[in-house]
Design a protein around this motif. Structure first.
Motif, PDB file in Angstrom:
ATOM      1  N   TRP A 338       0.825  -1.206   0.000  1.00  0.00           N
ATOM      2  CA  TRP A 338       0.000   0.000   0.000  1.00  0.00           C
ATOM      3  C   TRP A 338       0.864   1.262   0.000  1.00  0.00           C
ATOM      4  O   TRP A 338       2.074   1.216   0.209  1.00  0.00           O
ATOM      5  CB  TRP A 338      -0.898   0.027   1.242  1.00  0.00           C
ATOM      6  N   SER A 339       0.223   2.377  -0.228  1.00  0.00           N
ATOM      7  CA  SER A 339       0.892   3.679  -0.183  1.00  0.00           C
ATOM      8  C   SER A 339      -0.152   4.744   0.113  1.00  0.00           C
ATOM      9  O   SER A 339      -1.304   4.632  -0.325  1.00  0.00           O
ATOM     10  CB  SER A 339       1.581   3.983  -1.514  1.00  0.00           C
ATOM     11  N   ASP A 340       0.252   5.769   0.850  1.00  0.00           N
ATOM     12  CA  ASP A 340      -0.644   6.923   1.024  1.00  0.00           C
ATOM     13  C   ASP A 340      -0.323   8.012   0.014  1.00  0.00           C
ATOM     14  O   ASP A 340      -0.916   9.093   0.055  1.00  0.00           O
ATOM     15  CB  ASP A 340      -0.591   7.464   2.448  1.00  0.00           C
ATOM     16  N   LYS A 341       0.629   7.731  -0.895  1.00  0.00           N
ATOM     17  CA  LYS A 341       1.023   8.638  -1.973  1.00  0.00           C
ATOM     18  C   LYS A 341       1.614   9.952  -1.439  1.00  0.00           C
ATOM     19  O   LYS A 341       1.609  10.963  -2.124  1.00  0.00           O
ATOM     20  CB  LYS A 341      -0.158   8.931  -2.896  1.00  0.00           C
ATOM     21  N   MET A 342       2.132   9.897  -0.215  1.00  0.00           N
ATOM     22  CA  MET A 342       2.664  11.107   0.411  1.00  0.00           C
ATOM     23  C   MET A 342       4.127  10.947   0.820  1.00  0.00           C
ATOM     24  O   MET A 342       4.655  11.741   1.589  1.00  0.00           O
ATOM     25  CB  MET A 342       1.818  11.488   1.623  1.00  0.00           C
ATOM     26  N   GLY A 343       4.792   9.890   0.323  1.00  0.00           N
ATOM     27  CA  GLY A 343       6.202   9.713   0.611  1.00  0.00           C
ATOM     28  C   GLY A 343       6.488   9.615   2.093  1.00  0.00           C
ATOM     29  O   GLY A 343       5.827   8.880   2.824  1.00  0.00           O
ATOM     30  N   MET A 344       7.471  10.396   2.545  1.00  0.00           N
ATOM     31  CA  MET A 344       7.861  10.406   3.957  1.00  0.00           C
ATOM     32  C   MET A 344       7.007  11.377   4.767  1.00  0.00           C
ATOM     33  O   MET A 344       7.236  11.545   5.967  1.00  0.00           O
ATOM     34  CB  MET A 344       9.334  10.802   4.084  1.00  0.00           C
ATOM     35  N   ASP A 345       6.027  12.001   4.147  1.00  0.00           N
ATOM     36  CA  ASP A 345       5.338  13.115   4.789  1.00  0.00           C
ATOM     37  C   ASP A 345       3.897  12.816   5.162  1.00  0.00           C
ATOM     38  O   ASP A 345       3.183  13.704   5.616  1.00  0.00           O
ATOM     39  CB  ASP A 345       5.377  14.340   3.874  1.00  0.00           C
ATOM     40  N   GLY A 346       3.458  11.584   5.002  1.00  0.00           N
ATOM     41  CA  GLY A 346       2.127  11.206   5.429  1.00  0.00           C
ATOM     42  C   GLY A 346       2.183  10.395   6.698  1.00  0.00           C
ATOM     43  O   GLY A 346       2.693  10.837   7.734  1.00  0.00           O
ATOM     44  N   ILE A 347       1.702   9.161   6.612  1.00  0.00           N
ATOM     45  CA  ILE A 347       1.678   8.305   7.794  1.00  0.00           C
ATOM     46  C   ILE A 347       3.089   7.983   8.287  1.00  0.00           C
ATOM     47  O   ILE A 347       3.309   7.780   9.482  1.00  0.00           O
ATOM     48  CB  ILE A 347       0.875   7.014   7.494  1.00  0.00           C
ATOM     49  N   ALA A 348       4.072   7.991   7.385  1.00  0.00           N
ATOM     50  CA  ALA A 348       5.452   7.729   7.801  1.00  0.00           C
ATOM     51  C   ALA A 348       5.921   8.762   8.824  1.00  0.00           C
ATOM     52  O   ALA A 348       6.605   8.429   9.799  1.00  0.00           O
ATOM     53  CB  ALA A 348       6.383   7.725   6.592  1.00  0.00           C
ATOM     54  N   ALA A 349       5.550  10.014   8.631  1.00  0.00           N
ATOM     55  CA  ALA A 349       5.935  11.055   9.579  1.00  0.00           C
ATOM     56  C   ALA A 349       5.297  10.828  10.944  1.00  0.00           C
ATOM     57  O   ALA A 349       5.895  11.143  11.976  1.00  0.00           O
ATOM     58  CB  ALA A 349       5.538  12.430   9.033  1.00  0.00           C
ATOM     59  N   CYS A 350       4.088  10.257  10.961  1.00  0.00           N
ATOM     60  CA  CYS A 350       3.395  10.000  12.224  1.00  0.00           C
ATOM     61  C   CYS A 350       4.062   8.882  13.018  1.00  0.00           C
ATOM     62  O   CYS A 350       3.825   8.757  14.234  1.00  0.00           O
ATOM     63  CB  CYS A 350       1.932   9.649  11.958  1.00  0.00           C
ATOM     64  N   TYR A 351       4.868   8.056  12.353  1.00  0.00           N
ATOM     65  CA  TYR A 351       5.613   7.005  13.046  1.00  0.00           C
ATOM     66  C   TYR A 351       7.081   7.393  13.258  1.00  0.00           C
ATOM     67  O   TYR A 351       7.897   6.568  13.638  1.00  0.00           O
ATOM     68  CB  TYR A 351       5.519   5.686  12.273  1.00  0.00           C
ATOM     69  N   GLY A 352       7.403   8.650  12.976  1.00  0.00           N
ATOM     70  CA  GLY A 352       8.760   9.130  13.218  1.00  0.00           C
ATOM     71  C   GLY A 352       9.786   8.539  12.283  1.00  0.00           C
ATOM     72  O   GLY A 352      10.971   8.435  12.646  1.00  0.00           O
ATOM     73  N   VAL A 353       9.385   8.186  11.058  1.00  0.00           N
ATOM     74  CA  VAL A 353      10.314   7.562  10.118  1.00  0.00           C
ATOM     75  C   VAL A 353      11.275   8.616   9.584  1.00  0.00           C
ATOM     76  O   VAL A 353      10.866   9.593   8.967  1.00  0.00           O
ATOM     77  CB  VAL A 353       9.548   6.892   8.950  1.00  0.00           C
TER      78      VAL A 353
END
Length: 522
Positions: A338-353
């Motif tokens: 899957w993807s949120d189509k937001m790179g490192m700036d969507g859900i990844a940012a919410c997990y501190g990636v």
């Protein structure tokens, strides 16, 4: 190293494309030896893929590129020889049909002159010219630092300390120069028209604000540059990255409800992590340009099949949408992709990636159980062992003149694979029987400075059985090893202790290891 985004050492992947319109990059160099291999990358968001190499002959190199989209492309030119060239890339912006001319008279590649037909390339060149002397000195420093680091690794004692002081002094000078470049860029950006190259510079400024405390005083100026953008630029991938770095989203912590959001599969169907409630969910943040990410995929496949009834594996791409779909063709996945189509700036940012691969484990109740960075062989199996092999109940019994504590409870540890299976207490010793789960054929080492701490008194390790103290012990192919650590006897009335390898950075510890059952338990 500070501001590592300036140094772009891309993990190499190969892209191919069909012909429609071409881009030609022509280089003419002096002061650079023939036979130097020039490498061209195509950048999509934070992912770089090799699209060509050419060997310098008679001071010339050339790339003929074919692009299908007709859109603006960003490339980066580097030299393979990092002994002669600084580990930096020359940015090139072009659209199909453009001819780019590169001229250089030394190995300082980042400040080579680039003439292109796109407004973005002209903007890029103006940024370079505004800080040319600073960039040239930065590159010279980078060329000196790496050999000095290698020499420092060979030295010992006072000689090594002196070398480290010298390197630190050079790093401080480089950091000061980079801050000066950033100040120059802020001034220039107030005058320049916004385009993709301008936005890349804003992204670099936002990273400086986030990661460089010495540059934090300029946040208001950088924020004002962002606030002045129209909505089109703010909604772009880089615009969202800038927003998140200037105003970071709240990061979910272990023990809190997992972050969720709109996620898409390759057919465009909408999903959310919450639809997997009732199972453990292992999230894998990845991209095709990340070697360890690809190396983890066979183990992810194995886990998705082994624990199919209780675990859902979800790989979330941090690439652009087009990059994600290309990745799916190159690395087809049999689990959720899957993807949120937001790179490192969507859900990844919410997990501190901040780096990949990054993994997060969500419990069946929707609570985040763990979140970590990096991968090594069998490391995922070791991490999941706790979830799928619950710890047996603690017991205390007298046996052959000793007290045996089996499966002792503990409060906290910084190493997942270090499991104290039992403790044997006698009048002459305290023996910790340990099972270690670790990457097969990697080594571990138990320090000779290891001790137990009980009631503020230290009990230093006396010996070990099954491995040598203070020496490398290579794990077997099973990834499991049993050994015993021997300490002096603890006081009869001791009810717990802390295990630690000492005060060195990264030393293993296990805190609050119980020796007695809670009141009321047998």
């Amino acid at each position: 190293m500070k501001k590592g985004w300036i140094i772009t050492l891309w993990v190499i992947g190969i892209l191919t494309s069909c012909a429609r319109d071409g881009i030609r990059i022509e280089g003419t160099l002096t002061g650079v030896p023939d036979s130097t291999v020039m490498v061209l990358f195509k950048l999509e968001g934070n992912v770089g893929s090799t699209i060509g190499k050419d060997t310098l002959m008679n001071g010339r190199f050339e790339f003929e590129l074919k692009e299908e989209t007709g859109e603006l492309c960003r490339y980066q030119l580097m030299a393979e020889d990092f002994n002669r060239f600084p580990p930096m890339g020359l940015n090139v912006w072009a659209r199909p049909g453009d001819v780019i001319r590169v001229e250089g008279s030394d190995p300082l590649i980042y400040t080579w002159k680039v003439e292109g037909e796109s407004p973005e390339q002209r903007t890029q060149q103006r940024f370079i010219e505004a800080s040319r002397s600073e960039w040239e000195e930065i590159q010279r420093i980078l060329l000196q630092i790496e050999p000095l680091n290698e020499e420092a690794n060979r030295l010992e004692g006072e000689a090594r300390e002196k070398m480290i002081v010298r390197i630190d002094s050079m790093e401080k000078r480089r950091n000061a120069l980079e801050d000066k470049v950033n100040v120059n860029n802020i001034r220039l950006m107030k005058e320049e028209e916004v385009n993709e190259a301008w936005l890349e510079e804003l992204y670099g400024l936002a990273m400086s604000i986030k990661y460089d405390p010495e540059f934090a005083d300029h946040k208001d100026e950088v924020q004002a540059l962002y606030d002045g953008l129209d909505e089109r630029w703010k909604r772009s991938g880089r615009g969202m990255s800038v927003k998140n770095m200037l105003n970071p989203p709240e990061v979910v912590e272990v023990g809190e409800p997992a972050a969720d959001g709109d996620l898409y599969d390759l057919d465009g169907n909408l999903h959310r992590l919450s639809e997997l409630r009732g199972k453990y969910v292992l999230i894998d943040f990845w991209s095709r340009g990340c070697g360890p990410c690809i190396a983890a995929q066979p183990e992810l496949k194995e886990l998705s099949e082994l624990y199919a009834d209780s675990l859902a594996v979800v790989s979330l791409s941090v690439e652009t949408e087009s990059g994600w779909k290309t990745s799916a063709k190159e690395h087809p996945l049999s689990w959720y992709n899957w993807s949120d189509k937001m790179g490192m700036d969507g859900i990844a940012a919410c997990y501190g990636v901040r780096g990949i691969p990054h993994f997060a484990l969500i419990g069946p109740d929707g609570i985040l159980r763990d979140s970590w960075f990096g991968y090594g062989p069998s490391s995922l199996k070791i991490k999941l062992r706790k979830a799928f092999e619950p710890k047996p109940a603690m017991s205390v019994e007298k046996r052959n003149g000793m007290t045996v504590i089996t499966n002792p409870d503990q409060e906290e540890t910084n190493v997942d694979g270090f499991t104290i299976r039992s403790i044997e207490r006698t009048a002459t010793a305290t023996r910790l029987n340990v099972r270690m789960y670790y990457t097969p054929e990697y080594w571990i080492m138990i320090s000779k400075d290891t001790y137990l701490l009980s009631d503020e008194k230290e009990y230093k390790i006396k010996g070990a059985e099954g491995l040598p103290l203070g020496e490398r012990f290579f794990m077997p192919k099973s990834g499991e090893a049993d050994f015993t650590l021997i300490f002096p006897p603890l006081p009869d009335d001791a009810f717990s202790f802390d295990f630690t390898e000492g005060d060195a950075p990264g030393a293993w510890y296990v805190k609050g290891v119980r020796l007695t059952l809670p009141d009321g338990e047998n």
